[in-house]
Design a protein around this motif. Structure first.
Motif, PDB file in Angstrom:
ATOM      1  N   LEU A  10      19.158  55.509  22.071  1.00  0.00           N
ATOM      2  CA  LEU A  10      19.414  54.081  21.912  1.00  0.00           C
ATOM      3  C   LEU A  10      19.502  53.466  23.310  1.00  0.00           C
ATOM      4  N   VAL A  11      18.664  52.453  23.562  1.00  0.00           N
ATOM      5  CA  VAL A  11      18.667  51.780  24.863  1.00  0.00           C
ATOM      6  C   VAL A  11      19.223  50.375  24.661  1.00  0.00           C
ATOM      7  N   LEU A  12      20.426  50.142  25.207  1.00  0.00           N
ATOM      8  CA  LEU A  12      21.044  48.813  25.075  1.00  0.00           C
ATOM      9  C   LEU A  12      20.530  47.882  26.175  1.00  0.00           C
ATOM     10  N   GLY A  13      20.650  46.585  25.910  1.00  0.00           N
ATOM     11  CA  GLY A  13      20.062  45.606  26.839  1.00  0.00           C
ATOM     12  C   GLY A  13      18.552  45.778  26.894  1.00  0.00           C
ATOM     13  N   ALA A  14      17.977  46.102  25.717  1.00  0.00           N
ATOM     14  CA  ALA A  14      16.614  46.643  25.685  1.00  0.00           C
ATOM     15  C   ALA A  14      15.524  45.659  26.080  1.00  0.00           C
ATOM     16  N   THR A  18      17.130  46.071  33.173  1.00  0.00           N
ATOM     17  CA  THR A  18      17.086  47.539  33.272  1.00  0.00           C
ATOM     18  C   THR A  18      16.631  48.166  31.958  1.00  0.00           C
ATOM     19  N   GLY A  19      17.203  47.681  30.822  1.00  0.00           N
ATOM     20  CA  GLY A  19      16.923  48.322  29.540  1.00  0.00           C
ATOM     21  C   GLY A  19      15.447  48.340  29.181  1.00  0.00           C
ATOM     22  N   SER A  20      14.753  47.237  29.453  1.00  0.00           N
ATOM     23  CA  SER A  20      13.326  47.198  29.103  1.00  0.00           C
ATOM     24  C   SER A  20      12.564  48.275  29.861  1.00  0.00           C
ATOM     25  N   ARG A  21      12.976  48.507  31.101  1.00  0.00           N
ATOM     26  CA  ARG A  21      12.272  49.512  31.922  1.00  0.00           C
ATOM     27  C   ARG A  21      12.669  50.934  31.521  1.00  0.00           C
ATOM     28  N   VAL A  22      13.936  51.125  31.159  1.00  0.00           N
ATOM     29  CA  VAL A  22      14.363  52.448  30.681  1.00  0.00           C
ATOM     30  C   VAL A  22      13.585  52.796  29.404  1.00  0.00           C
ATOM     31  N   ALA A  23      13.520  51.837  28.483  1.00  0.00           N
ATOM     32  CA  ALA A  23      12.805  52.077  27.210  1.00  0.00           C
ATOM     33  C   ALA A  23      11.335  52.399  27.473  1.00  0.00           C
ATOM     34  N   GLY A  30       7.130  60.235  25.883  1.00  0.00           N
ATOM     35  CA  GLY A  30       7.158  60.765  24.526  1.00  0.00           C
ATOM     36  C   GLY A  30       8.522  60.871  23.883  1.00  0.00           C
ATOM     37  N   HIS A  31       9.551  60.258  24.497  1.00  0.00           N
ATOM     38  CA  HIS A  31      10.882  60.304  23.877  1.00  0.00           C
ATOM     39  C   HIS A  31      11.062  59.134  22.922  1.00  0.00           C
ATOM     40  N   PRO A  32      11.475  59.392  21.692  1.00  0.00           N
ATOM     41  CA  PRO A  32      11.700  58.297  20.752  1.00  0.00           C
ATOM     42  C   PRO A  32      12.849  57.408  21.222  1.00  0.00           C
ATOM     43  N   VAL A  33      12.635  56.107  21.126  1.00  0.00           N
ATOM     44  CA  VAL A  33      13.605  55.126  21.607  1.00  0.00           C
ATOM     45  C   VAL A  33      13.917  54.142  20.491  1.00  0.00           C
ATOM     46  N   ARG A  34      15.208  53.817  20.364  1.00  0.00           N
ATOM     47  CA  ARG A  34      15.585  52.671  19.520  1.00  0.00           C
ATOM     48  C   ARG A  34      16.050  51.561  20.461  1.00  0.00           C
ATOM     49  N   LEU A  35      15.459  50.389  20.298  1.00  0.00           N
ATOM     50  CA  LEU A  35      15.834  49.257  21.135  1.00  0.00           C
ATOM     51  C   LEU A  35      17.152  48.679  20.630  1.00  0.00           C
ATOM     52  N   GLY A  36      18.068  48.393  21.571  1.00  0.00           N
ATOM     53  CA  GLY A  36      19.369  47.842  21.195  1.00  0.00           C
ATOM     54  C   GLY A  36      19.585  46.473  21.814  1.00  0.00           C
ATOM     55  N   SER A  37      19.587  45.458  20.977  1.00  0.00           N
ATOM     56  CA  SER A  37      19.926  44.099  21.428  1.00  0.00           C
ATOM     57  C   SER A  37      20.081  43.247  20.173  1.00  0.00           C
ATOM     58  N   ARG A  38      20.512  42.008  20.337  1.00  0.00           N
ATOM     59  CA  ARG A  38      20.714  41.156  19.163  1.00  0.00           C
ATOM     60  C   ARG A  38      19.402  40.885  18.435  1.00  0.00           C
ATOM     61  N   VAL A  62      22.543  57.573  24.607  1.00  0.00           N
ATOM     62  CA  VAL A  62      22.591  56.105  24.725  1.00  0.00           C
ATOM     63  C   VAL A  62      22.576  55.694  26.193  1.00  0.00           C
ATOM     64  N   TYR A  63      21.734  54.703  26.496  1.00  0.00           N
ATOM     65  CA  TYR A  63      21.794  54.002  27.782  1.00  0.00           C
ATOM     66  C   TYR A  63      22.643  52.753  27.552  1.00  0.00           C
ATOM     67  N   ILE A  64      23.770  52.654  28.282  1.00  0.00           N
ATOM     68  CA  ILE A  64      24.698  51.538  28.078  1.00  0.00           C
ATOM     69  C   ILE A  64      24.562  50.535  29.217  1.00  0.00           C
ATOM     70  N   ALA A  65      24.015  49.357  28.905  1.00  0.00           N
ATOM     71  CA  ALA A  65      24.048  48.227  29.834  1.00  0.00           C
ATOM     72  C   ALA A  65      24.830  47.139  29.112  1.00  0.00           C
ATOM     73  N   TYR A  66      26.046  46.900  29.589  1.00  0.00           N
ATOM     74  CA  TYR A  66      26.906  45.919  28.925  1.00  0.00           C
ATOM     75  C   TYR A  66      26.574  44.520  29.426  1.00  0.00           C
ATOM     76  N   VAL A  67      26.524  43.572  28.486  1.00  0.00           N
ATOM     77  CA  VAL A  67      26.159  42.196  28.805  1.00  0.00           C
ATOM     78  C   VAL A  67      27.281  41.271  28.352  1.00  0.00           C
ATOM     79  N   PRO A  68      27.707  40.254  29.175  1.00  0.00           N
ATOM     80  CA  PRO A  68      27.019  39.871  30.407  1.00  0.00           C
ATOM     81  C   PRO A  68      27.374  40.700  31.638  1.00  0.00           C
ATOM     82  N   ASP A  69      28.581  41.265  31.729  1.00  0.00           N
ATOM     83  CA  ASP A  69      28.904  41.994  32.955  1.00  0.00           C
ATOM     84  C   ASP A  69      30.136  42.851  32.699  1.00  0.00           C
TER      85      ASP A  69
END
Ligand SMILES: NC(=O)c1ccc[n+]([C@@H]2O[C@H](COP(=O)([O-])OP(=O)(O)OC[C@H]3O[C@@H](n4cnc5c(N)ncnc54)[C@H](OP(=O)(O)O)[C@@H]3O)[C@@H](O)[C@H]2O)c1
Length: 282
Positions: A10-14, A18-23, A30-38, A62-69
């Motif tokens: 799960l990639v947050l801030g997807a 950062t999240g878009s690039r991690v995903a 080849g790693h399955p990714v679930r995009l995490g955002s509203r 999980v990649y955790i990017a908390y928003v807004p800060d």
């Protein structure tokens, strides 16, 4: 443990910096990714914990990017509650994006480090992309960036953060580590503006103002009070020189040096980051 090609991350801030690039990087290998955002399906909203279980279903990392800060008051409690729920749902590996030299962010780090999983903290310096994709873009396009930020900062490229995040999420040897991710050298904001001017052809300059003038300017633009406090905190405390020394942690993880500001500015200009039609994204 090494994650394998069946493990869902799960990639947050997807859709963010950062999240878009991690995903993208995880998907590319080849790693399955679930995009995490509203806006993702299922939707994930930090402000609505009832959305968390759907996003975590079947996830092992999980990649955790908390928003807004994550330096905002209350962020550590929310991030900690999420990390607890993630581990209870079966997540075994967490990578937390944090901020270098931020006392408040340290509270969130310790909270996540306390869960029963492999945790890696990515403690980043200021992003280059703040000038091209984020809240400093309007100032760059206006030609004057006025702030109380006289000290040098080893600005970091979010492509490096994303590559490090993809590595720690998929490879062994990073559990319990804290990586301080910086660019290869420190620049003052005046030097950063000169680099962007040279790369873009725009005339952009830095103007030193006091913290009170900075606060008054943000308030007159209608910036929400909690963000005014955050920006003043970031510019007066986090940029007080405590983070000026670059690290070689990008080299340590990736086996190559961090990407330089000049190279990034040239590529961002070529990609149209500061063309007249550019509007802030986040
Ligand atoms: N900027 C810097 O220089 C710097 C340096 C060090 C650390 N950091 C840390 O980096 C983190 C931000 O990462 P970033 O810059 O990659 O993010 P960003 O570009 O600001 O990301 C925005 C993303 O968050 C999603 N989002 C917005 N509100 C949300 C909500 N309520 N719930 C769930 N998702 C939400 C957005 O998608 P939707 O609109 O679809 O929800 C989008 O995907 C912060 O914690 C900050 O402290 C920043």
């Amino acid at each position: 443990m090494t994650t394998n090609s069946e493990d869902l991350t799960l990639v947050l801030g997807a859709t963010g910096k950062t999240g878009s690039r991690v995903a993208r990087r995880l998907t590319a290998v080849g790693h399955p990714v679930r995009l995490g955002s509203r806006s993702a399906q299922p939707s994930f909203d930090w402000e609505d914990p009832t959305t968390w279980s759907g996003a975590l279903d079947g996830v092992s990392a999980v990649y955790i990017a908390y928003v807004p800060d994550l330096a905002l008051p209350g962020a550590a409690e929310v991030i900690g509650a999420f990390a607890d729920q993630a581990v209870a749902a079966g997540v075994r590996r967490l990578a937390l994006l944090s901020g270098r030299g931020e006392t408040e962010a340290g509270i969130a780090e310790r909270r996540v480090q306390g869960v029963d999983a492999d945790v890696t903290v990515l403690r980043a310096s200021w992003f280059n992309q703040n000038f091209s994709e984020s809240f400093l873009l309007p100032a760059v396009l206006s030609g004057v960036f006025a702030a109380p930020a006289g000290r040098p900062e080893p600005f970091t490229d979010v492509e490096d953060i994303a590559e490090v995040a993809a590595a720690v999420l998929t490879q062994d040897g990073h559990a319990g580590k804290v990586y301080e991710l910086t660019g290869p050298r420190s620049l003052t904001f005046a030097e950063a503006m000169a680099e962007i001017s040279a790369a873009s052809g725009l005339e952009v300059r830095y103007q030193e103002i006091t913290a009170d003038e900075f606060r008054a300017g943000l308030e007159s633009e209608g910036t929400p009070p909690e963000l005014v406090d955050l920006f003043v905190y970031l510019f007066t405390e986090v940029l007080d020189g405590r983070n000026s020394v670059p690290t070689d942690d990008v080299q340590q993880v990736l086996g190559r040096p961090a990407r330089g500001f000049s190279d990034w500015a040239r590529e961002a200009a070529t990609a149209g980051a500061w063309s007249a039609a550019t509007l802030p994204v986040h």
